[in-house]
Design an enzyme around this catalytic site. Structure first.
Site, PDB file in Angstrom:
ATOM      1  CE  LYS A  17     -18.981 -11.416  13.736  1.00  0.00           C
ATOM      2  NZ  LYS A  17     -18.674 -12.824  13.420  1.00  0.00           N
ATOM      3  NE  ARG A  90     -12.627  -9.944  13.906  1.00  0.00           N
ATOM      4  CZ  ARG A  90     -13.600 -10.035  13.010  1.00  0.00           C
ATOM      5  NH1 ARG A  90     -14.409  -9.023  12.795  1.00  0.00           N
ATOM      6  NH2 ARG A  90     -13.739 -11.136  12.332  1.00  0.00           N
ATOM      7  NE  ARG A 124     -19.571 -16.346   4.808  1.00  0.00           N
ATOM      8  CZ  ARG A 124     -19.023 -15.672   5.802  1.00  0.00           C
ATOM      9  NH1 ARG A 124     -19.774 -14.961   6.613  1.00  0.00           N
ATOM     10  NH2 ARG A 124     -17.728 -15.746   6.014  1.00  0.00           N
ATOM     11  NE  ARG A 157     -16.011 -13.396   4.149  1.00  0.00           N
ATOM     12  CZ  ARG A 157     -16.293 -12.998   5.381  1.00  0.00           C
ATOM     13  NH1 ARG A 157     -17.453 -12.441   5.634  1.00  0.00           N
ATOM     14  NH2 ARG A 157     -15.431 -13.154   6.361  1.00  0.00           N
ATOM     15  NE  ARG A 168     -12.807 -15.934   8.993  1.00  0.00           N
ATOM     16  CZ  ARG A 168     -13.864 -16.212   8.229  1.00  0.00           C
ATOM     17  NH1 ARG A 168     -13.745 -17.069   7.218  1.00  0.00           N
ATOM     18  NH2 ARG A 168     -15.013 -15.638   8.445  1.00  0.00           N
TER      19      ARG A 168
HETATM   20  P1  AP5 Z   1     -22.906 -14.705   8.554  1.00  0.00           P
HETATM   21  O1  AP5 Z   1     -24.049 -13.857   8.981  1.00  0.00           O
HETATM   22  O2  AP5 Z   1     -22.217 -14.389   7.268  1.00  0.00           O
HETATM   23  O3  AP5 Z   1     -21.840 -14.813   9.770  1.00  0.00           O
HETATM   24  P2  AP5 Z   1     -20.835 -13.751  10.402  1.00  0.00           P
HETATM   25  O4  AP5 Z   1     -20.883 -13.955  11.884  1.00  0.00           O
HETATM   26  O5  AP5 Z   1     -21.119 -12.379   9.891  1.00  0.00           O
HETATM   27  O6  AP5 Z   1     -19.486 -14.336   9.825  1.00  0.00           O
HETATM   28  P3  AP5 Z   1     -18.196 -13.639   9.196  1.00  0.00           P
HETATM   29  O7  AP5 Z   1     -17.413 -14.755   8.600  1.00  0.00           O
HETATM   30  O8  AP5 Z   1     -18.567 -12.492   8.297  1.00  0.00           O
HETATM   31  O9  AP5 Z   1     -17.505 -13.092  10.453  1.00  0.00           O
HETATM   32  P4  AP5 Z   1     -16.042 -12.784  10.649  1.00  0.00           P
HETATM   33  O10 AP5 Z   1     -16.150 -12.105  11.964  1.00  0.00           O
HETATM   34  O11 AP5 Z   1     -15.090 -13.901  10.563  1.00  0.00           O
HETATM   35  O12 AP5 Z   1     -15.673 -11.928   9.335  1.00  0.00           O
HETATM   36  P5  AP5 Z   1     -15.522 -10.366   9.063  1.00  0.00           P
HETATM   37  O13 AP5 Z   1     -16.073 -10.125   7.719  1.00  0.00           O
HETATM   38  O14 AP5 Z   1     -16.018  -9.560  10.215  1.00  0.00           O
HETATM   39  O15 AP5 Z   1     -23.404 -16.231   8.547  1.00  0.00           O
HETATM   40  C1  AP5 Z   1     -22.529 -17.276   8.178  1.00  0.00           C
HETATM   41  C2  AP5 Z   1     -23.294 -18.332   7.362  1.00  0.00           C
HETATM   42  O16 AP5 Z   1     -24.243 -18.973   8.204  1.00  0.00           O
HETATM   43  C3  AP5 Z   1     -24.094 -17.763   6.174  1.00  0.00           C
HETATM   44  O17 AP5 Z   1     -24.049 -18.694   5.126  1.00  0.00           O
HETATM   45  C4  AP5 Z   1     -25.520 -17.608   6.742  1.00  0.00           C
HETATM   46  O18 AP5 Z   1     -26.493 -17.732   5.724  1.00  0.00           O
HETATM   47  C5  AP5 Z   1     -25.584 -18.768   7.717  1.00  0.00           C
HETATM   48  N1  AP5 Z   1     -26.370 -18.490   8.907  1.00  0.00           N
HETATM   49  C6  AP5 Z   1     -26.403 -17.332   9.633  1.00  0.00           C
HETATM   50  N2  AP5 Z   1     -27.179 -17.471  10.723  1.00  0.00           N
HETATM   51  C7  AP5 Z   1     -27.649 -18.752  10.681  1.00  0.00           C
HETATM   52  C8  AP5 Z   1     -28.478 -19.532  11.550  1.00  0.00           C
HETATM   53  N3  AP5 Z   1     -28.987 -19.001  12.687  1.00  0.00           N
HETATM   54  N4  AP5 Z   1     -28.714 -20.829  11.233  1.00  0.00           N
HETATM   55  C9  AP5 Z   1     -28.183 -21.383  10.098  1.00  0.00           C
HETATM   56  N5  AP5 Z   1     -27.400 -20.691   9.231  1.00  0.00           N
HETATM   57  C10 AP5 Z   1     -27.125 -19.400   9.538  1.00  0.00           C
HETATM   58  O19 AP5 Z   1     -13.933 -10.206   9.045  1.00  0.00           O
HETATM   59  C11 AP5 Z   1     -13.135 -10.748   8.022  1.00  0.00           C
HETATM   60  C12 AP5 Z   1     -11.669 -10.406   8.288  1.00  0.00           C
HETATM   61  O20 AP5 Z   1     -11.501  -8.965   8.293  1.00  0.00           O
HETATM   62  C13 AP5 Z   1     -11.109 -10.834   9.650  1.00  0.00           C
HETATM   63  O21 AP5 Z   1     -10.641 -12.170   9.611  1.00  0.00           O
HETATM   64  C14 AP5 Z   1      -9.969  -9.820   9.843  1.00  0.00           C
HETATM   65  O22 AP5 Z   1      -8.845 -10.140   9.071  1.00  0.00           O
HETATM   66  C15 AP5 Z   1     -10.555  -8.548   9.278  1.00  0.00           C
HETATM   67  N6  AP5 Z   1     -11.257  -7.741  10.288  1.00  0.00           N
HETATM   68  C16 AP5 Z   1     -12.592  -7.441  10.290  1.00  0.00           C
HETATM   69  N7  AP5 Z   1     -12.901  -6.687  11.370  1.00  0.00           N
HETATM   70  C17 AP5 Z   1     -11.732  -6.518  12.059  1.00  0.00           C
HETATM   71  C18 AP5 Z   1     -11.411  -5.855  13.273  1.00  0.00           C
HETATM   72  N8  AP5 Z   1     -12.359  -5.213  13.989  1.00  0.00           N
HETATM   73  N9  AP5 Z   1     -10.133  -5.903  13.702  1.00  0.00           N
HETATM   74  C19 AP5 Z   1      -9.171  -6.530  12.990  1.00  0.00           C
HETATM   75  N10 AP5 Z   1      -9.416  -7.191  11.832  1.00  0.00           N
HETATM   76  C20 AP5 Z   1     -10.689  -7.182  11.367  1.00  0.00           C
END
Ligand code: AP5
Length: 211
Positions: A17, A90, A124, A157, A168
């Site tokens: 994402k 979410r 990552r 991270r 997660r």
């Molecule tokens: P990347 O693009 O970083 O993936 P992502 O989907 O953004 O993963 P996140 O871990 O950031 O998502 P998340 O939803 O768990 O975390 P968030 O920060 O929102 O890609 C991942 C890896 O794969 C990278 O190394 C990339 O290079 C590689 N890659 C990407 N695409 C690829 C492909 N096609 N092929 C191969 N490799 C690829 O949330 C963190 C925390 O914040 C949550 O756990 C929660 O505690 C809190 N939080 C955030 N938002 C909310 C909310 N709305 N409500 C409540 N709590 C929240």
């Protein structure tokens, strides 16, 4: 610019994402709004909001809905050129709160299996300086500690430990996956297989936005 400017990306942790949202924002001029990035910034600056969020994030649990809606609502309303939401909504309660803020043009769901997520997220690295996302397995930078774009330090991270990643994913299945049906029922959903490389996923998104 695409006429579709109010976008949501949904998907499990590690589906890509953040990677895709950055490219969409750069390509179309909409604002990239990542609740995860905003929360990590609050934690890093030691704010009261960061203090509330940190424990939930370290365990891989969701931060309470009202905290998130209060944090992001104003930024969505202020995004005059449009937005790509990454990590919000979410839960169904957050999606209902988003309905109150305004309409959406499209919701893109990027899917990936649990084992692929674990493999990706343990490899990552993120640039401390500019936020560029790398993967040591799939597309390694020349120097695994240094950002190729800005020379910043690449870090892991805190929630990218395997036990937290698995939690997660469980939390995603329990609390976020119901949004796929929620948005499909409203005719807003486009589903993309996250297993293809990030360029192929981006090409598919460009097709969606150009249709
Ligand atoms: P990347 O693009 O970083 O993936 P992502 O989907 O953004 O993963 P996140 O871990 O950031 O998502 P998340 O939803 O768990 O975390 P968030 O920060 O929102 O890609 C991942 C890896 O794969 C990278 O190394 C990339 O290079 C590689 N890659 C990407 N695409 C690829 C492909 N096609 N092929 C191969 N490799 C690829 O949330 C963190 C925390 O914040 C949550 O756990 C929660 O505690 C809190 N939080 C955030 N938002 C909310 C909310 N709305 N409500 C409540 N709590 C929240």
């Amino acid at each position: 610019m695409s006429p579709l400017t109010r976008l949501v990306l949904v998907g499990p942790p590690g589906a890509g994402k953040g990677t895709q949202a950055k490219r969409i924002a750069a390509e179309t001029g909409v604002e990239h709004l990542s609740t995860g990035d905003i929360l990590r910034d609050e934690v890093g600056r030691g704010t009261p909001l960061g203090g509330t969020a940190k424990g939930f994030m370290d365990r891989g649990e969701l931060v309470p809905d009202q905290v998130i809606v209060d944090m992001i609502g104003g930024r969505i309303r202020a995004a005059d050129a449009g937005f790509v939401l990454d990590g919000f909504p979410r839960t169904v309660a957050q999606a209902e709160a988003l309905d109150e803020i305004g309409t959406l043009d499209v919701v893109i769901s990027i899917d990936l299996s649990r084992e692929e997520v674990v493999a990706r997220l343990t490899a990552r690295r993120v640039c401390e300086g500019c936020g560029k996302i790398y993967n040591l397995s799939f597309r390694p930078p020349a120097d695994p500690t240094t950002c190729e774009a800005c020379g910043g330090r690449l870090v892991q991270r805190e929630d990218d430990r395997e036990d937290v990643i698995r939690n997660r994913y469980d939390v995603y299945e329990r609390q976020t996956a119901p949004l796929v049906a929620f948005y499909r029922d409203r005719g807003l959903l486009v589903e993309i297989d996250g297993r293809s490389g990030s360029d192929a996923v981006f090409e598919r998104i460009v097709q969606v936005l150009s249709a």
